[in-house]
Design a protein around this motif. Structure first.
Motif, PDB file in Angstrom:
ATOM      1  N   VAL A 244       0.829  -1.199   0.000  1.00  0.00           N
ATOM      2  CA  VAL A 244       0.000   0.000   0.000  1.00  0.00           C
ATOM      3  C   VAL A 244       0.869   1.258   0.000  1.00  0.00           C
ATOM      4  CG1 VAL A 244      -1.640   1.361   1.370  1.00  0.00           C
ATOM      5  CG2 VAL A 244      -1.961  -1.111   1.126  1.00  0.00           C
ATOM      6  N   GLN A 245       1.869   1.295   0.893  1.00  0.00           N
ATOM      7  CA  GLN A 245       2.692   2.497   1.055  1.00  0.00           C
ATOM      8  C   GLN A 245       3.396   2.880  -0.240  1.00  0.00           C
ATOM      9  OE1 GLN A 245       4.901   2.788   4.731  1.00  0.00           O
ATOM     10  NE2 GLN A 245       6.670   3.704   3.723  1.00  0.00           N
ATOM     11  N   TYR A 246       3.835   1.891  -1.017  1.00  0.00           N
ATOM     12  CA  TYR A 246       4.574   2.170  -2.253  1.00  0.00           C
ATOM     13  C   TYR A 246       3.809   1.719  -3.497  1.00  0.00           C
ATOM     14  CZ  TYR A 246       8.323   3.265   0.933  1.00  0.00           C
ATOM     15  OH  TYR A 246       9.061   3.838   1.943  1.00  0.00           O
ATOM     16  N   ASP A 247       2.494   1.718  -3.406  1.00  0.00           N
ATOM     17  CA  ASP A 247       1.670   1.273  -4.523  1.00  0.00           C
ATOM     18  C   ASP A 247       1.977   2.048  -5.801  1.00  0.00           C
ATOM     19  OD1 ASP A 247      -0.716  -0.139  -5.690  1.00  0.00           O
ATOM     20  OD2 ASP A 247      -1.424   1.928  -5.867  1.00  0.00           O
ATOM     21  N   GLY A 248       2.188   1.298  -6.870  1.00  0.00           N
ATOM     22  CA  GLY A 248       2.347   1.912  -8.187  1.00  0.00           C
ATOM     23  C   GLY A 248       3.696   2.514  -8.464  1.00  0.00           C
ATOM     24  N   GLN A 249       4.666   2.321  -7.571  1.00  0.00           N
ATOM     25  CA  GLN A 249       5.970   2.940  -7.778  1.00  0.00           C
ATOM     26  C   GLN A 249       6.928   1.986  -8.485  1.00  0.00           C
ATOM     27  OE1 GLN A 249       7.624   5.466  -4.862  1.00  0.00           O
ATOM     28  NE2 GLN A 249       5.709   5.751  -3.744  1.00  0.00           N
ATOM     29  N   ALA A 250       7.750   2.542  -9.365  1.00  0.00           N
ATOM     30  CA  ALA A 250       8.755   1.745 -10.061  1.00  0.00           C
ATOM     31  C   ALA A 250       9.689   1.108  -9.040  1.00  0.00           C
ATOM     32  CB  ALA A 250       9.551   2.635 -11.017  1.00  0.00           C
ATOM     33  N   GLY A 251       9.908  -0.185  -9.156  1.00  0.00           N
ATOM     34  CA  GLY A 251      10.782  -0.884  -8.229  1.00  0.00           C
ATOM     35  C   GLY A 251      10.065  -1.544  -7.075  1.00  0.00           C
ATOM     36  N   ALA A 252       8.792  -1.197  -6.852  1.00  0.00           N
ATOM     37  CA  ALA A 252       8.039  -1.833  -5.767  1.00  0.00           C
ATOM     38  C   ALA A 252       7.731  -3.280  -6.147  1.00  0.00           C
ATOM     39  CB  ALA A 252       6.754  -1.071  -5.498  1.00  0.00           C
ATOM     40  N   PRO A 253       8.017  -4.231  -5.254  1.00  0.00           N
ATOM     41  CA  PRO A 253       7.794  -5.644  -5.599  1.00  0.00           C
ATOM     42  C   PRO A 253       6.339  -5.967  -5.892  1.00  0.00           C
ATOM     43  CG  PRO A 253       9.187  -5.451  -3.647  1.00  0.00           C
ATOM     44  CD  PRO A 253       8.653  -4.078  -3.933  1.00  0.00           C
ATOM     45  N   LEU A 254       5.404  -5.309  -5.172  1.00  0.00           N
ATOM     46  CA  LEU A 254       3.981  -5.613  -5.313  1.00  0.00           C
ATOM     47  C   LEU A 254       3.163  -4.334  -5.288  1.00  0.00           C
ATOM     48  CD1 LEU A 254       3.336  -8.626  -2.881  1.00  0.00           C
ATOM     49  CD2 LEU A 254       3.166  -8.675  -5.373  1.00  0.00           C
ATOM     50  N   SER A 255       2.193  -4.230  -6.159  1.00  0.00           N
ATOM     51  CA  SER A 255       1.193  -3.166  -6.077  1.00  0.00           C
ATOM     52  C   SER A 255      -0.023  -3.709  -5.331  1.00  0.00           C
ATOM     53  CB  SER A 255       0.779  -2.715  -7.478  1.00  0.00           C
ATOM     54  OG  SER A 255       0.102  -3.784  -8.148  1.00  0.00           O
ATOM     55  N   VAL A 256      -0.927  -2.830  -4.965  1.00  0.00           N
ATOM     56  CA  VAL A 256      -2.174  -3.271  -4.327  1.00  0.00           C
ATOM     57  C   VAL A 256      -2.945  -4.185  -5.274  1.00  0.00           C
ATOM     58  CG1 VAL A 256      -4.434  -2.489  -3.509  1.00  0.00           C
ATOM     59  CG2 VAL A 256      -2.357  -1.303  -2.784  1.00  0.00           C
ATOM     60  N   ARG A 257      -2.984  -3.828  -6.544  1.00  0.00           N
ATOM     61  CA  ARG A 257      -3.705  -4.652  -7.525  1.00  0.00           C
ATOM     62  C   ARG A 257      -3.097  -6.055  -7.602  1.00  0.00           C
ATOM     63  NH1 ARG A 257      -7.161  -2.734 -11.076  1.00  0.00           N
ATOM     64  NH2 ARG A 257      -6.339  -0.617 -10.776  1.00  0.00           N
ATOM     65  N   GLN A 258      -1.783  -6.146  -7.622  1.00  0.00           N
ATOM     66  CA  GLN A 258      -1.139  -7.463  -7.687  1.00  0.00           C
ATOM     67  C   GLN A 258      -1.354  -8.255  -6.401  1.00  0.00           C
ATOM     68  OE1 GLN A 258       2.689  -5.759  -8.499  1.00  0.00           O
ATOM     69  NE2 GLN A 258       2.698  -6.445 -10.635  1.00  0.00           N
ATOM     70  N   LEU A 259      -1.229  -7.587  -5.251  1.00  0.00           N
ATOM     71  CA  LEU A 259      -1.431  -8.263  -3.975  1.00  0.00           C
ATOM     72  C   LEU A 259      -2.860  -8.793  -3.860  1.00  0.00           C
ATOM     73  CD1 LEU A 259      -0.511  -9.051  -1.104  1.00  0.00           C
ATOM     74  CD2 LEU A 259      -1.225  -6.764  -0.364  1.00  0.00           C
TER      75      LEU A 259
ATOM     76  N   ILE B 136      -3.124  14.318  -3.114  1.00  0.00           N
ATOM     77  CA  ILE B 136      -3.256  13.712  -4.446  1.00  0.00           C
ATOM     78  C   ILE B 136      -4.043  12.417  -4.338  1.00  0.00           C
ATOM     79  CG2 ILE B 136      -2.012  12.835  -6.451  1.00  0.00           C
ATOM     80  CD1 ILE B 136       0.373  14.559  -5.615  1.00  0.00           C
ATOM     81  N   PRO B 137      -5.178  12.318  -5.033  1.00  0.00           N
ATOM     82  CA  PRO B 137      -5.990  11.096  -4.963  1.00  0.00           C
ATOM     83  C   PRO B 137      -5.225   9.874  -5.458  1.00  0.00           C
ATOM     84  CG  PRO B 137      -7.224  12.895  -5.974  1.00  0.00           C
ATOM     85  CD  PRO B 137      -5.799  13.342  -5.886  1.00  0.00           C
ATOM     86  N   SER B 138      -5.377   8.775  -4.715  1.00  0.00           N
ATOM     87  CA  SER B 138      -4.825   7.459  -5.093  1.00  0.00           C
ATOM     88  C   SER B 138      -3.306   7.445  -5.220  1.00  0.00           C
ATOM     89  CB  SER B 138      -5.454   6.968  -6.415  1.00  0.00           C
ATOM     90  OG  SER B 138      -6.856   6.921  -6.306  1.00  0.00           O
ATOM     91  N   ALA B 139      -2.629   8.407  -4.592  1.00  0.00           N
ATOM     92  CA  ALA B 139      -1.166   8.454  -4.654  1.00  0.00           C
ATOM     93  C   ALA B 139      -0.577   7.847  -3.394  1.00  0.00           C
ATOM     94  CB  ALA B 139      -0.677   9.891  -4.828  1.00  0.00           C
ATOM     95  N   SER B 140       0.587   7.221  -3.539  1.00  0.00           N
ATOM     96  CA  SER B 140       1.248   6.545  -2.428  1.00  0.00           C
ATOM     97  C   SER B 140       2.363   7.420  -1.859  1.00  0.00           C
ATOM     98  CB  SER B 140       1.794   5.191  -2.885  1.00  0.00           C
ATOM     99  OG  SER B 140       2.674   5.335  -3.990  1.00  0.00           O
ATOM    100  N   HIS B 141       3.180   6.852  -0.993  1.00  0.00           N
ATOM    101  CA  HIS B 141       4.172   7.573  -0.198  1.00  0.00           C
ATOM    102  C   HIS B 141       5.245   8.222  -1.082  1.00  0.00           C
ATOM    103  CE1 HIS B 141       6.068   8.400   3.648  1.00  0.00           C
ATOM    104  NE2 HIS B 141       7.198   7.850   3.268  1.00  0.00           N
ATOM    105  N   CYS B 142       5.352   9.552  -1.033  1.00  0.00           N
ATOM    106  CA  CYS B 142       6.369  10.306  -1.783  1.00  0.00           C
ATOM    107  C   CYS B 142       6.294  10.073  -3.289  1.00  0.00           C
ATOM    108  CB  CYS B 142       7.785   9.965  -1.281  1.00  0.00           C
ATOM    109  SG  CYS B 142       8.091  10.328   0.458  1.00  0.00           S
ATOM    110  N   LEU B 143       5.138   9.693  -3.796  1.00  0.00           N
ATOM    111  CA  LEU B 143       5.034   9.371  -5.218  1.00  0.00           C
ATOM    112  C   LEU B 143       5.303  10.592  -6.089  1.00  0.00           C
ATOM    113  CD1 LEU B 143       4.423   7.241  -7.358  1.00  0.00           C
ATOM    114  CD2 LEU B 143       1.986   7.826  -7.153  1.00  0.00           C
TER     115      LEU B 143
END
Length: 507
Positions: A295-310, A466-473
């Motif tokens: 959740v914290q790093y959802d959608g960020q390049a390099g994140a092992p898992l997104s919320v959608r994938q999890l 920012i809607p639907s944005a994660s940590h420091c995105l």
């Protein structure tokens, strides 16, 4: 300017296999993502030539170890990076990217904010690594006598000193406005630099800054649970229910005796026995951090898992066509994270965690686990818990279990932690810091936004949620897949800086 740190040959190198404490696992995840993004940026054409005109340029500043004691002559070397390729004259604005609880590399001045803003605003971009992290390590190790000089107040003194030294070294005009940037803890530092040194710093952009210190950060998992239900990022009520069922199954297996515990150990990547309650809590904490990290790093390049994938894994949409269960999905998620981060184990025994955190040798690899734990024990708290009925994951690890680390590693009592957190909020003002010309930027899926400023405090303290944005995105390098709301958010940051810079030109 370009001196070398003489003690580097003596550093103790630590593997990325890491620790299992929830906060430390999240820190390692952040470091992994930052390195991945920096590497991607370099591959996209950012050169690291070593010629006389090399961009970026690395330098070192000699800083006082104790800036609050003029009779103490001890110093350390603090690393900084410079990107001057967009600088529009001697009196151009200066963007200072403040480092937090980790290493700063060349990407800190070459990719993401503030580097992306520099061409349009003609800015000189500088980054400053935080004392006791990365290569900005005072000689003498990390024992308690040394860690006495590690705090946010010391870091702010470093920024003020560096700003004046770099003005001379880089021939910055006295009329050049300095704007501080920072994300997460460094976002708090950017805010506090403007608060404490308004005569030196013109403005600040604070991304995902947890300005209110808190011992029991129960709200973290409440936001995680809420974000797992958000359809915009691939969540659903079914996903949240599946996560809860997966944790319930892990707890059931932990209670089922040695045979089941051995299976769990093998399947979830726990190093060490799971017979002791404290070792079970380490595993459960690591699993919480795994879900929280998605959740914290959802959608960020390099994140092992997104919320959608999890959520896909937890709901059995793994793609192999076989019937799955939430527990099997959680198991696959753990395997993906371990493989992506190059880690051997998701969790260690509590005794091994404590032993590693007691190691006082300076560490290059890793985010600075001992140092950051010390700062949480002496300033911030930030202990993620799951004790309330609203938390869907597990009732462990409880707050006392986490506070015990401060006692076991540093001899700091729970009462001292609570007192330190109260003092931090009193000194900086918590979520009403009173600093003018600070833009607070947050994403509403980020668990940390609840400790930041998300409502306007006044005309000179604007907020951007920012809607639907994660940590420091907003600080990450731009990508074609960036959402319209993220692109609009970055545009608003640029517009706010334009307004402030125009005002200073008028005056």
């Amino acid at each position: 300017m370009a001196v070398k740190a003489p003690w580097l040959g003596f550093l103790f190198l630590v593997s990325l296999w890491g620790l299992s404490s929830p906060a430390l696992l999240l820190r390692r995840l952040r470091e992994h993502i930052q390195k991945s993004q920096e590497s991607s940026s370099l591959h996209l054409g950012i050169g690291l030539s070593q010629g006389p005109a090399a961009v970026p340029k690395q330098g070192w500043l000699e800083q006082p170890l104790d800036p609050f004691n003029a009779s103490d002559r001890r110093t350390f070397l603090q690393r900084y990076w410079v990107n001057d390729q967009h600088r529009a004259g001697q009196d151009a604005p200066v963007f200072l990217h403040i480092g937090g609880e980790g290493s700063l590399g060349p990407g800190s001045v070459m990719a993401g904010h503030p580097a992306a803003l520099a061409p349009a605003l003609g800015a000189l971009v500088i980054s400053l690594e935080h004392r006791f992290y990365g290569l900005s390590m005072p000689a003498g190790g990390l024992d308690m006598a040394q860690l006495h000089y590690l705090s946010s107040r010391h870091a702010l003194a470093d920024v003020a000193s560096a700003l004046q030294a770099l003005s001379r070294l880089l021939n910055v005009s006295s009329s050049s406005p300095w704007i501080c940037f920072g994300g997460s803890y460094a976002g708090s530092l950017a805010t506090w630099t403007r608060l404490k040194f308004p005569h030196l710093v013109f403005a600040a952009v604070a991304s995902s800054a947890p300005l209110r210190a808190v011992v029991d950060f129960a709200a973290y998992n409440r936001v995680v649970a809420r974000s797992l239900t958000r359809a915009a990022i691939g969540g659903s009520q079914q996903c949240l229910a599946a996560a809860s069922a997966a944790f319930a199954e892990v707890e059931r297996l932990l209670r089922s005796g040695p045979a089941s515990q051995a299976v769990l150990r093998e399947e979830l990547g726990a190093c060490g026995s799971l017979h002791l309650t404290e070792d079970q809590a380490e595993l459960l904490g690591a699993l919480q951090a795994l879900v929280g990290g998605a959740v914290q790093y959802d959608g960020q390049a390099g994140a092992p898992l997104s919320v959608r994938q999890l959520c896909g894994l937890l709901l059995g949409n793994g793609g192999n066509g076989s019937h799955s269960t939430p527990y099997l999905g959680l198991r696959r998620a753990a395997q993906i994270v371990l493989r992506s981060m190059g880690q051997k184990c998701l969790s260690f025994s509590r005794a091994e965690t404590v032993a590693q955190l007691r190691n006082t040798a300076p560490q290059v690899s890793g985010v600075g686990d001992r140092q950051w734990l010390y700062q949480t024990c002496t300033e911030f708290g930030f202990y993620v818990t799951c004790e309330s009925p609203q938390c869907p994951f597990t009732q462990l690890p409880a707050l006392p279990f986490q506070l015990e680390l401060c006692e076991q590693v540093f001899g700091i009592s729970a009462a001292s932690v609570a007192q330190a957190v109260a003092q931090t909020n009193s000194y900086y003002g918590g979520q009403t810091p009173g600093a003018s010309q600070v833009l607070f930027v947050n994403g509403d899926t980020d668990p940390w936004h609840v400790l930041s400023v998300t409502q306007n405090l006044g005309p000179s303290e604007p907020v951007l949620l920012i809607p639907s944005a994660s940590h420091c995105l907003d600080m990450a390098p731009t990508r074609p897949s960036d959402s319209p709301s993220l692109c609009l958010g970055r545009q608003r940051i640029f517009q706010q800086l334009q307004v402030w810079l125009k005002e200073i030109k008028k005056s």
